[in-house]
Design an enzyme around this catalytic site. Structure first.
Site, PDB file in Angstrom:
ATOM      1  N   ASP A 116       0.837  -1.214  -0.026  1.00 18.55           N
ATOM      2  CA  ASP A 116      -0.050   0.121   0.067  1.00 18.55           C
ATOM      3  C   ASP A 116       1.097   1.139   0.063  1.00 18.55           C
ATOM      4  O   ASP A 116       1.943   1.405   0.599  1.00 18.55           O
ATOM      5  CB  ASP A 116      -0.863  -0.097   1.168  1.00 18.55           C
ATOM      6  CG  ASP A 116      -1.795  -1.003   1.193  1.00 18.55           C
ATOM      7  OD1 ASP A 116      -2.558  -1.463  -0.024  1.00 18.55           O
ATOM      8  OD2 ASP A 116      -2.355  -1.740   2.400  1.00 18.55           O
ATOM      9  N   ASP A 134      -7.251  -1.573  -4.171  1.00 18.56           N
ATOM     10  CA  ASP A 134      -8.114  -1.143  -3.026  1.00 18.56           C
ATOM     11  C   ASP A 134      -9.309  -0.438  -3.435  1.00 18.56           C
ATOM     12  O   ASP A 134     -10.404  -0.406  -3.251  1.00 18.56           O
ATOM     13  CB  ASP A 134      -7.376  -0.622  -1.652  1.00 18.56           C
ATOM     14  CG  ASP A 134      -6.492  -1.456  -1.175  1.00 18.56           C
ATOM     15  OD1 ASP A 134      -6.545  -2.738  -1.182  1.00 18.56           O
ATOM     16  OD2 ASP A 134      -5.382  -1.084  -0.668  1.00 18.56           O
TER      17      ASP A 134
END
Length: 175
Positions: A116, A134
């Protein structure tokens, strides 16, 4: 054909997700610290998520493979749904979900955790760190929910009524 749309969206999400992750990982080697400021409200960071969501419940090696299996099963389930739909909006949303699930599954297989890197913040508040996969999953879910609750629900007649009972052939309401 809707299945083509869904497959193309899934492939686009997968390529965009893996491409951005690869680029940011390579670029992060040149950063002075663990974070790179992009704008006053956006930073890029290097964060390895070994957990389920938001870094919750970090997993060991066995958990890693369980999470990969869950993502693969979800992607297959969405693909079956995609193969059965003729609706383009549904196919688009399912493509987002499939691409996002596969994108994060690839990270778990290759790196052992999901990479991330996008960190949004404003007024002293920071939101969770995320990636393209995501975003695709969240947008796909939102589209499916909106479609189910507002688009499709508005086209469903109320229960207990039928179009024929609503008026006679001349358009007069029932007595």
């Amino acid at each position: 054909m809707s299945i083509r749309l869904g497959v193309l969206v899934a492939l686009a999400v997968l390529v965009l997700d893996q491409g951005t992750k690869t680029a940011v990982l390579a670029w992060s080697d040149n950063w002075a610290g663990p974070m790179h400021v992009i704008t006053p409200f956006l930073d890029f960071v290097v964060l390895w998520n070994a957990g389920i969501s938001y870094g919750l419940f970090p997993q060991g090696e066995a958990g890693r493979w369980v999470l990969v299996a869950i993502k693969v099963v979800a992607a297959v389930g969405f693909a079956v749904w995609l193969a059965r739909t003729a609706r383009k909006v549904e196919a688009f949303a399912l493509g987002l979900l499939i691409g996002g699930a596969i994108g994060n599954a690839v990270d778990r297989v290759v790196y052992g955790a999901v990479f991330d890197f996008v960190s949004l913040h404003a007024l002293g508040y920071r939101w969770y760190v995320f990636n393209v996969a995501d975003v695709a999953v969240v947008v796909g879910v939102i589209i499916l929910l909106y479609d189910a609750f507002f688009v499709r629900a508005s086209k469903t007649p109320p229960s207990g009524s039928s179009p024929k009972a609503a008026s006679d052939p001349a358009g007069h309401p029932p007595a």
